[in-house]
Scaffold this motif. Structure first.
Motif, PDB file in Angstrom:
ATOM      1  N   GLU A  63       0.857  -1.197   0.000  1.00 36.91           N
ATOM      2  CA  GLU A  63       0.000   0.000   0.000  1.00 36.91           C
ATOM      3  C   GLU A  63       0.891   1.245   0.000  1.00 36.91           C
ATOM      4  OE1 GLU A  63      -3.132   1.193  -0.280  1.00 36.91           O
ATOM      5  OE2 GLU A  63      -2.194   3.125   0.160  1.00 36.91           O
ATOM      6  N   ASN A  71     -10.231   5.255  -1.281  1.00 34.20           N
ATOM      7  CA  ASN A  71     -11.693   5.375  -1.337  1.00 34.20           C
ATOM      8  C   ASN A  71     -12.398   4.540  -0.281  1.00 34.20           C
ATOM      9  OD1 ASN A  71     -11.416   7.080  -3.454  1.00 34.20           O
ATOM     10  ND2 ASN A  71     -11.771   5.530  -5.017  1.00 34.20           N
ATOM     11  N   ILE A  72     -11.740   3.496   0.208  1.00 33.81           N
ATOM     12  CA  ILE A  72     -12.409   2.674   1.221  1.00 33.81           C
ATOM     13  C   ILE A  72     -12.739   3.521   2.454  1.00 33.81           C
ATOM     14  CG2 ILE A  72     -10.226   1.806   2.236  1.00 33.81           C
ATOM     15  CD1 ILE A  72     -13.525  -0.122   2.003  1.00 33.81           C
ATOM     16  N   THR A  76     -19.506   7.075   0.812  1.00 38.14           N
ATOM     17  CA  THR A  76     -20.706   7.414   1.586  1.00 38.14           C
ATOM     18  C   THR A  76     -21.383   6.157   2.151  1.00 38.14           C
ATOM     19  OG1 THR A  76     -21.731   7.711  -0.587  1.00 38.14           O
ATOM     20  CG2 THR A  76     -21.291   9.689   0.674  1.00 38.14           C
ATOM     21  N   LYS A 368     -19.846  -1.235  -1.887  1.00 42.13           N
ATOM     22  CA  LYS A 368     -20.787  -2.349  -1.684  1.00 42.13           C
ATOM     23  C   LYS A 368     -20.231  -3.660  -2.234  1.00 42.13           C
ATOM     24  CE  LYS A 368     -23.663  -0.326  -4.581  1.00 42.13           C
ATOM     25  NZ  LYS A 368     -22.733   0.521  -5.372  1.00 42.13           N
TER      26      LYS A 368
HETATM   27  C1  FAD Z   1     -17.038  10.307  -2.091  1.00 37.59           C
HETATM   28  C2  FAD Z   1     -17.230   8.866  -2.445  1.00 37.59           C
HETATM   29  C3  FAD Z   1     -18.445   8.241  -2.185  1.00 37.59           C
HETATM   30  C4  FAD Z   1     -18.632   6.903  -2.505  1.00 37.59           C
HETATM   31  N1  FAD Z   1     -19.797   6.302  -2.116  1.00 37.59           N
HETATM   32  C5  FAD Z   1     -19.968   4.973  -2.321  1.00 37.59           C
HETATM   33  C6  FAD Z   1     -21.116   4.335  -1.795  1.00 37.59           C
HETATM   34  O1  FAD Z   1     -21.948   4.936  -1.111  1.00 37.59           O
HETATM   35  N2  FAD Z   1     -21.288   3.009  -2.077  1.00 37.59           N
HETATM   36  C7  FAD Z   1     -20.399   2.309  -2.824  1.00 37.59           C
HETATM   37  O2  FAD Z   1     -20.620   1.131  -3.068  1.00 37.59           O
HETATM   38  N3  FAD Z   1     -19.254   2.892  -3.279  1.00 37.59           N
HETATM   39  C8  FAD Z   1     -19.005   4.201  -3.031  1.00 37.59           C
HETATM   40  N4  FAD Z   1     -17.855   4.818  -3.465  1.00 37.59           N
HETATM   41  C9  FAD Z   1     -16.883   4.041  -4.262  1.00 37.59           C
HETATM   42  C10 FAD Z   1     -15.974   3.158  -3.436  1.00 37.59           C
HETATM   43  O3  FAD Z   1     -15.460   3.857  -2.340  1.00 37.59           O
HETATM   44  C11 FAD Z   1     -14.836   2.640  -4.328  1.00 37.59           C
HETATM   45  O4  FAD Z   1     -15.356   2.115  -5.535  1.00 37.59           O
HETATM   46  C12 FAD Z   1     -14.036   1.523  -3.652  1.00 37.59           C
HETATM   47  O5  FAD Z   1     -13.689   1.894  -2.333  1.00 37.59           O
HETATM   48  C13 FAD Z   1     -12.769   1.258  -4.476  1.00 37.59           C
HETATM   49  O6  FAD Z   1     -12.058   0.143  -4.025  1.00 37.59           O
HETATM   50  P1  FAD Z   1     -10.921   0.183  -2.877  1.00 37.59           P
HETATM   51  O7  FAD Z   1     -11.600   0.249  -1.577  1.00 37.59           O
HETATM   52  O8  FAD Z   1     -10.026  -0.964  -3.066  1.00 37.59           O
HETATM   53  O9  FAD Z   1     -10.178   1.541  -3.217  1.00 37.59           O
HETATM   54  P2  FAD Z   1      -9.082   2.356  -2.420  1.00 37.59           P
HETATM   55  O10 FAD Z   1      -9.375   2.403  -0.962  1.00 37.59           O
HETATM   56  O11 FAD Z   1      -8.914   3.652  -3.123  1.00 37.59           O
HETATM   57  O12 FAD Z   1      -7.785   1.430  -2.590  1.00 37.59           O
HETATM   58  C14 FAD Z   1      -6.814   1.549  -3.590  1.00 37.59           C
HETATM   59  C15 FAD Z   1      -5.486   1.671  -2.878  1.00 37.59           C
HETATM   60  O13 FAD Z   1      -4.420   1.557  -3.828  1.00 37.59           O
HETATM   61  C16 FAD Z   1      -3.359   2.361  -3.332  1.00 37.59           C
HETATM   62  N5  FAD Z   1      -2.416   2.603  -4.424  1.00 37.59           N
HETATM   63  C17 FAD Z   1      -2.569   3.399  -5.504  1.00 37.59           C
HETATM   64  N6  FAD Z   1      -1.461   3.384  -6.255  1.00 37.59           N
HETATM   65  C18 FAD Z   1      -0.582   2.542  -5.653  1.00 37.59           C
HETATM   66  C19 FAD Z   1       0.729   2.105  -5.957  1.00 37.59           C
HETATM   67  N7  FAD Z   1       1.374   2.546  -7.041  1.00 37.59           N
HETATM   68  N8  FAD Z   1       1.351   1.246  -5.096  1.00 37.59           N
HETATM   69  C20 FAD Z   1       0.713   0.788  -3.975  1.00 37.59           C
HETATM   70  N9  FAD Z   1      -0.543   1.185  -3.653  1.00 37.59           N
HETATM   71  C21 FAD Z   1      -1.186   2.037  -4.484  1.00 37.59           C
HETATM   72  C22 FAD Z   1      -4.057   3.606  -2.833  1.00 37.59           C
HETATM   73  O14 FAD Z   1      -3.251   4.352  -1.941  1.00 37.59           O
HETATM   74  C23 FAD Z   1      -5.310   3.037  -2.195  1.00 37.59           C
HETATM   75  O15 FAD Z   1      -5.162   2.845  -0.798  1.00 37.59           O
HETATM   76  C24 FAD Z   1     -17.608   6.161  -3.151  1.00 37.59           C
HETATM   77  C25 FAD Z   1     -16.376   6.774  -3.385  1.00 37.59           C
HETATM   78  C26 FAD Z   1     -16.176   8.112  -3.015  1.00 37.59           C
HETATM   79  C27 FAD Z   1     -14.835   8.754  -3.233  1.00 37.59           C
END
Ligand code: FAD
Length: 416
Positions: A63, A71-72, A76, A368
């Motif tokens: 990470e 985004n996690i 919302t 979700k």
């Molecule tokens: C304001 C907002 C509201 C939302 N509301 C909803 C909702 O109500 N319901 C819903 O279902 N979805 C919602 N979403 C969408 C949802 O949050 C995302 O689709 C989902 O969290 C994405 O997956 P993730 O958790 O793995 O992403 P992230 O948490 O973004 O994980 C990706 C990770 O990769 C890391 N990374 C990036 N580049 C590199 C690299 N080169 N090397 C190592 N690590 C790296 C980042 O630092 C990050 O921690 C919302 C998003 C936002 C921003």
């Protein structure tokens, strides 16, 4: 350590000094069987299922920031499975079922609260479209209830029902939908993955891929080179930037989406309500703050912050639907980077490079999907075959024209 009522009482009586860190801080090893790039919800869930369900023992999650910084920890928090299309519905329903037992699976309180989502219709044709969606949901085993305007009025009497432009004509309710505390979901998955032996390495940015004879054999990182038999990318809003380092151009654009929270109010909104004539989704947190959001800001960016015109636009929608909220004060706002795929649906697939896997294109709906995405990605990485609920989330659908362009999941970011 396992959490229990007994632990809470014991720690409470002994000054809360016995809690242990929730995961280790290991240094990276020289090589792993599987490296997951990105410690967001999906990356951590993938590690959890790979270790727990598929018995993989030698895994690292890399990470670039800290756990929960993406985004996690920015969404919302809405969890639902009110999808209509064949490629989507079984996957999101699988996810909702995993949510329903997630806290037991992780032994972690993620504050999952199935308070229901109500999508409002403002015209007869919109009501017909909702009836169709609701029927498709019921046919594939999800729950849905089409509500008349009177039934909606009984449930949420304070809405602006008789708005001259956007009267409320009906609603589609999914009672099993709800909210979960987003950062607790990341911590719960991280804790479980760590307990199963996964190395979670924070502040470790992947800066490139090691390739040999057309095969991916590891990654280059800010903490040095690390070899791996399989590399699985899962970086949400950074998808196009990271995959570019492997020479891949994706059907994905990055956009910013904002979230807003008001001051704490008495219980006002029982579940999640969405405005069908604009783009507004609103719920109330357990602390009383109204949590709401709307459209993307509308320009490509990798910045985790948005602009005032979008705030104004979202708040105008809110005033159209719930004018009584005009006197509530806004407390906080933030932005996250969305990996908007061109049909609004995700990709969980092998790439054309041996040993390199990709998970992304979640748009603004990936929270979700967190458990099912982890489960399906783990299945793909462990077995090299797609999970039965994710067979349509392939790269080649963009070649074949087999789009899954579900309304309400973020299709066509250019139209926002
Ligand atoms: C304001 C907002 C509201 C939302 N509301 C909803 C909702 O109500 N319901 C819903 O279902 N979805 C919602 N979403 C969408 C949802 O949050 C995302 O689709 C989902 O969290 C994405 O997956 P993730 O958790 O793995 O992403 P992230 O948490 O973004 O994980 C990706 C990770 O990769 C890391 N990374 C990036 N580049 C590199 C690299 N080169 N090397 C190592 N690590 C790296 C980042 O630092 C990050 O921690 C919302 C998003 C936002 C921003």
């Amino acid at each position: 350590m396992r959490y229990s009522g007994f632990q809470v009482i014991k720690q409470g009586l002994t000054g809360n000094k016995g809690w242990k860190p929730v995961w280790r801080e290991p240094e990276p090893k020289k090589s792993y069987d599987i490296i997951i790039v990105g410690g967001g919800g999906h990356g951590l869930a993938t590690a959890h299922y790979l270790a727990k369900k598929y018995g993989q023992k030698n895994i690292a999650v890399l990470e670039k920031g800290w756990i929960g910084s993406g985004n996690i920890g920015r969404n919302t928090t809405i969890v639902r499975s009110n999808y209509m299309l064949e490629g989507n519905q079984p996957f999101y329903e699988h996810s909702l079922k995993l949510w329903e037992s997630l806290e037991q699976d992780l032994n972690y309180n993620a504050m999952m609260s199935q308070r229901g989502i109500l999508n409002l219709a403002h015209s007869d044709s919109q009501r017909d479209a909702m009836a169709r969606r609701g029927n498709a949901m019921l046919l594939s085993g999800a729950d849905a209830k089409l509500m008349t305007a009177d039934e909606v009025r009984k449930m949420v009497p304070f809405l602006n029902f008789d708005n001259a432009r956007f009267p409320i004509t009906a609603g589609l309710l999914q009672p099993r939908a709800g909210t979960a505390r987003h950062d607790a979901v990341a911590w719960g998955f991280a804790r479980s993955a760590d307990q199963h032996g996964v190395d979670i390495i924070q502040n470790c940015e992947v800066t490139g891929f090691q390739m040999k004879d057309g095969k991916c054999i590891g990654v280059e990182t800010s903490k040095g080179k690390i070899k791996a038999k399989k590399v699985a990318v899962c970086v949400a809003g950074s998808s196009s930037r990271v995959m570019e380092k492997a020479g891949m151009r994706l059907p994905i654009e990055s956009h910013v989406l904002q979230a807003f929270v008001s001051e704490g109010l008495k219980l006002t909104i029982p579940g999640i309500v969405t405005f069908g004539a604009g783009h507004l989704y609103i719920s109330q947190s357990d602390k009383g703050g109204l949590v709401f959001g709307g459209d993307l800001d509308g320009y490509n960016t990798y910045a985790q912050r948005g602009n005032m015109p979008t705030l104004e636009h979202v708040v105008e929608d809110m005033m159209g639907l719930m004018p009584f909220l005009g006197r509530a004060r806004l407390l906080r706002m933030w932005g996250g980077v969305m990996d908007m795929s061109m049909d609004g649906s995700p990709i969980i697939d092998k790439t054309h490079i041996d040993g390199l896997y990709f998970n992304g294109g979640w748009c603004y709906g990936g929270f979700k999907a967190t458990p099912a995405s982890g489960d399906a990605y783990a299945h793909l990485i462990a077995t090299d075959t797609p999970h039965p609920t994710a067979t349509k989330f392939r790269f080649d659908r963009f070649l074949r024209g087999g789009m899954i362009d579900e309304k309400g999941s973020g299709a066509q970011p250019n139209l926002h």
